[in-house]
Design a protein around this motif. Sequence first.
Motif, PDB file in Angstrom:
ATOM      1  N   LEU A  58      28.536  14.517  13.595  1.00 54.77           N
ATOM      2  CA  LEU A  58      29.656  14.570  12.652  1.00 54.77           C
ATOM      3  C   LEU A  58      29.242  15.473  11.488  1.00 54.77           C
ATOM      4  CD1 LEU A  58      32.499  13.392  12.097  1.00 54.77           C
ATOM      5  CD2 LEU A  58      31.403  11.639  10.735  1.00 54.77           C
ATOM      6  N   MET A  59      29.955  16.598  11.320  1.00 50.94           N
ATOM      7  CA  MET A  59      29.638  17.519  10.215  1.00 50.94           C
ATOM      8  C   MET A  59      30.587  17.270   9.056  1.00 50.94           C
ATOM      9  SD  MET A  59      29.110  21.220  11.927  1.00 50.94           S
ATOM     10  CE  MET A  59      28.199  21.475  13.415  1.00 50.94           C
ATOM     11  N   MET A  60      30.018  17.114   7.870  1.00 55.61           N
ATOM     12  CA  MET A  60      30.854  16.881   6.688  1.00 55.61           C
ATOM     13  C   MET A  60      30.577  17.977   5.661  1.00 55.61           C
ATOM     14  SD  MET A  60      29.997  12.870   6.368  1.00 55.61           S
ATOM     15  CE  MET A  60      28.311  13.116   6.785  1.00 55.61           C
ATOM     16  N   GLY A  61      31.647  18.520   5.104  1.00 55.09           N
ATOM     17  CA  GLY A  61      31.458  19.553   4.081  1.00 55.09           C
ATOM     18  C   GLY A  61      32.778  20.205   3.769  1.00 55.09           C
ATOM     19  N   ASP A 296      38.652  14.389   9.640  1.00 53.82           N
ATOM     20  CA  ASP A 296      38.907  13.553   8.458  1.00 53.82           C
ATOM     21  C   ASP A 296      40.399  13.317   8.236  1.00 53.82           C
ATOM     22  OD1 ASP A 296      38.971  16.336   7.964  1.00 53.82           O
ATOM     23  OD2 ASP A 296      39.075  15.964   5.807  1.00 53.82           O
ATOM     24  N   LYS A 297      41.247  14.210   8.822  1.00 53.09           N
ATOM     25  CA  LYS A 297      42.700  14.073   8.601  1.00 53.09           C
ATOM     26  C   LYS A 297      43.295  12.910   9.397  1.00 53.09           C
ATOM     27  CE  LYS A 297      42.736  17.917   6.161  1.00 53.09           C
ATOM     28  NZ  LYS A 297      41.301  18.210   6.165  1.00 53.09           N
ATOM     29  N   ILE A 298      42.513  12.369  10.359  1.00 55.28           N
ATOM     30  CA  ILE A 298      43.048  11.201  11.086  1.00 55.28           C
ATOM     31  C   ILE A 298      42.403   9.913  10.583  1.00 55.28           C
ATOM     32  CG2 ILE A 298      43.717  12.458  13.177  1.00 55.28           C
ATOM     33  CD1 ILE A 298      41.097  11.354  14.469  1.00 55.28           C
ATOM     34  N   THR A 351      39.286  13.498   0.634  1.00 55.58           N
ATOM     35  CA  THR A 351      39.959  12.261   0.226  1.00 55.58           C
ATOM     36  C   THR A 351      39.437  11.071   1.022  1.00 55.58           C
ATOM     37  OG1 THR A 351      41.730  12.884   1.738  1.00 55.58           O
ATOM     38  CG2 THR A 351      42.068  13.366  -0.581  1.00 55.58           C
ATOM     39  N   ALA A 352      39.247  11.273   2.320  1.00 54.67           N
ATOM     40  CA  ALA A 352      38.735  10.183   3.156  1.00 54.67           C
ATOM     41  C   ALA A 352      37.215  10.273   3.229  1.00 54.67           C
ATOM     42  CB  ALA A 352      39.343  10.292   4.543  1.00 54.67           C
ATOM     43  N   LYS A 353      36.586   9.175   3.627  1.00 54.65           N
ATOM     44  CA  LYS A 353      35.134   9.167   3.839  1.00 54.65           C
ATOM     45  C   LYS A 353      34.888   8.848   5.313  1.00 54.65           C
ATOM     46  CE  LYS A 353      34.451   5.809   0.859  1.00 54.65           C
ATOM     47  NZ  LYS A 353      35.832   5.598   0.397  1.00 54.65           N
ATOM     48  N   PRO A 354      33.709   9.188   5.842  1.00 54.30           N
ATOM     49  CA  PRO A 354      33.441   8.853   7.242  1.00 54.30           C
ATOM     50  C   PRO A 354      33.643   7.361   7.526  1.00 54.30           C
ATOM     51  CG  PRO A 354      31.744  10.319   6.422  1.00 54.30           C
ATOM     52  CD  PRO A 354      32.614   9.974   5.251  1.00 54.30           C
ATOM     53  N   THR A 355      33.423   6.533   6.500  1.00 56.52           N
ATOM     54  CA  THR A 355      33.581   5.085   6.700  1.00 56.52           C
ATOM     55  C   THR A 355      35.047   4.677   6.840  1.00 56.52           C
ATOM     56  OG1 THR A 355      33.401   4.910   4.304  1.00 56.52           O
ATOM     57  CG2 THR A 355      31.440   4.370   5.574  1.00 56.52           C
ATOM     58  N   ASP A 356      35.990   5.613   6.546  1.00 54.79           N
ATOM     59  CA  ASP A 356      37.413   5.297   6.721  1.00 54.79           C
ATOM     60  C   ASP A 356      37.845   5.424   8.184  1.00 54.79           C
ATOM     61  OD1 ASP A 356      37.871   4.745   4.063  1.00 54.79           O
ATOM     62  OD2 ASP A 356      38.247   6.853   3.551  1.00 54.79           O
ATOM     63  N   ARG A 368      24.844  12.298  11.467  1.00 50.11           N
ATOM     64  CA  ARG A 368      25.692  12.777  10.360  1.00 50.11           C
ATOM     65  C   ARG A 368      24.992  13.931   9.658  1.00 50.11           C
ATOM     66  NH1 ARG A 368      28.711   7.932   8.890  1.00 50.11           N
ATOM     67  NH2 ARG A 368      29.354   7.176  10.947  1.00 50.11           N
ATOM     68  N   VAL A 369      25.705  15.011   9.470  1.00 51.20           N
ATOM     69  CA  VAL A 369      25.122  16.173   8.792  1.00 51.20           C
ATOM     70  C   VAL A 369      26.037  16.555   7.641  1.00 51.20           C
ATOM     71  CG1 VAL A 369      24.258  18.509   9.071  1.00 51.20           C
ATOM     72  CG2 VAL A 369      24.378  17.023  11.041  1.00 51.20           C
TER      73      VAL A 369
END
Length: 482
Positions: A58-61, A296-298, A351-356, A368-369
């Motif tokens: 999961l890439m976050m940025g 993240d949009k879902i 707006t959302a976090k991976p925990t959402d 997680r990266v």
Amino acid sequence: MANKLYQMTPKEIVGELDKYIIGQDEAKKSVAIALRNRYRRSLLSEEMQEEITPKNILMMGPTGVGKTEIARRLAKLMDAPFVKVEATKFTEVGYVGRDVDSMIRDLVEASIRITKQSQLDEKYAIADEIVEERIIEAIIPGKKKPANEPSNNRNPFDFLLSGGGYQSQKQQYEQQQMEQNTQNPDEKQDVELAREQVRQQLRQGLLEEQFIEIQVTDAPKSNTLDLNGEGMGIAIGNIFGDMMPQKKKNKKVRVKDARKILREEEAQNLIDMDQVIEDALHNAEQNGIIFIDEIDKIASGSGYRSSGADVSREGVQRDILPIVEGSVVNTKHGPVKTDHILFIGAGAFHTAKPTDLIPELQGRFPIRVELENLDRETFLKILTIPENALLKQHKALLETEGVEIEFTDSAIEEVATMAFLMNEQTENIGARRLHTILEKLLEDISFNIPDMEEDKFVIDADYVKEKFMEKIHPEDIDRFIL
């Protein structure tokens, strides 16, 4: 199927990505290890292979830092089937959206394309020899074919009733012998000599521009009834297609074009499509990679609020879950198991976090990266270092019209500083900000090119400041010039 990328070490994979993407070492390292683990797994026994599932990433940025670019470059680097999908397209039509299984169908199509191409590449050498003979035959025809040969324009029902125009090997052999006996030996020798001469000229490339008439298969456009728009189609026009003789049509083309057309046709005839599909399904199951963008949009923004849109998003997550967990999806080429497909999720997570995301889906992306924001030094490198660097692109575009532009070091620094500060002060759109600035910077030169007398421009820091002076409010000028 041997894959050059999987046999590269993680450092070599990162090295390849470094040519195009600046920074983001953590993300590159994770992707490289995931790919190397694929290769390691392929060396194990079948029982052990079944047990080892890929570790999804999961890439976050924020936008414009290189998430999609890493995926795009991987796709170009590798022979493995790769598909990029937007998670949002499954929510577009409210609760219905597009069928989530379509990502697996797209992967299978990509896999068939790759497998077919690799098999075609193997057959091209043989096809080239056949093509040479066909071109020589077109330039110097041999003995005319007998008039009693079955015509392509016969009534299809006659064709079916007469046993499909089948000729036994014995009949074919007798026919060839008859043709050879009726040909005058001297005539035959002359034809052979002329053909040998043409063969030499062909190999020396002397006949490339000559027009010849060739016979190609006329592939009719099939009427396909597509169920639910998901590629699970029934080709109505082709129900009797295999029973009919293939129609041929004559085409007048140059020798160089004839070679391309006939090469593809002959190579196509040499490959076994059933084998291609079998290999492609196996390749998709074992080596497939699916990049799910905008994941993240879902994610539902908050746990307690459940508006219509949130229900839809959660529905999409629940639909994606079985595919990521491992299930069997039916495609028109056969069932595909998704247990060993590697999934890479990516999202800005503003707006959302991976925990959402729902817990089950979170658990399916164990690695997680976090991709870092771009700073001024990174912008400087992006402008100059990569093989497809932005400054190189703009220079090349203007050189096509005979205009040379040169950027001084101070101008490049100014552009990088401006991109960094604009991202800080307004919306952070990452490296895409450089596109905006460079387009604006070169707008006048680009627009006036046909009427300009100069053919060389030097762009320095003063030119950059002057260009953006009116774009910046007076109170902000100092911050941009620093």
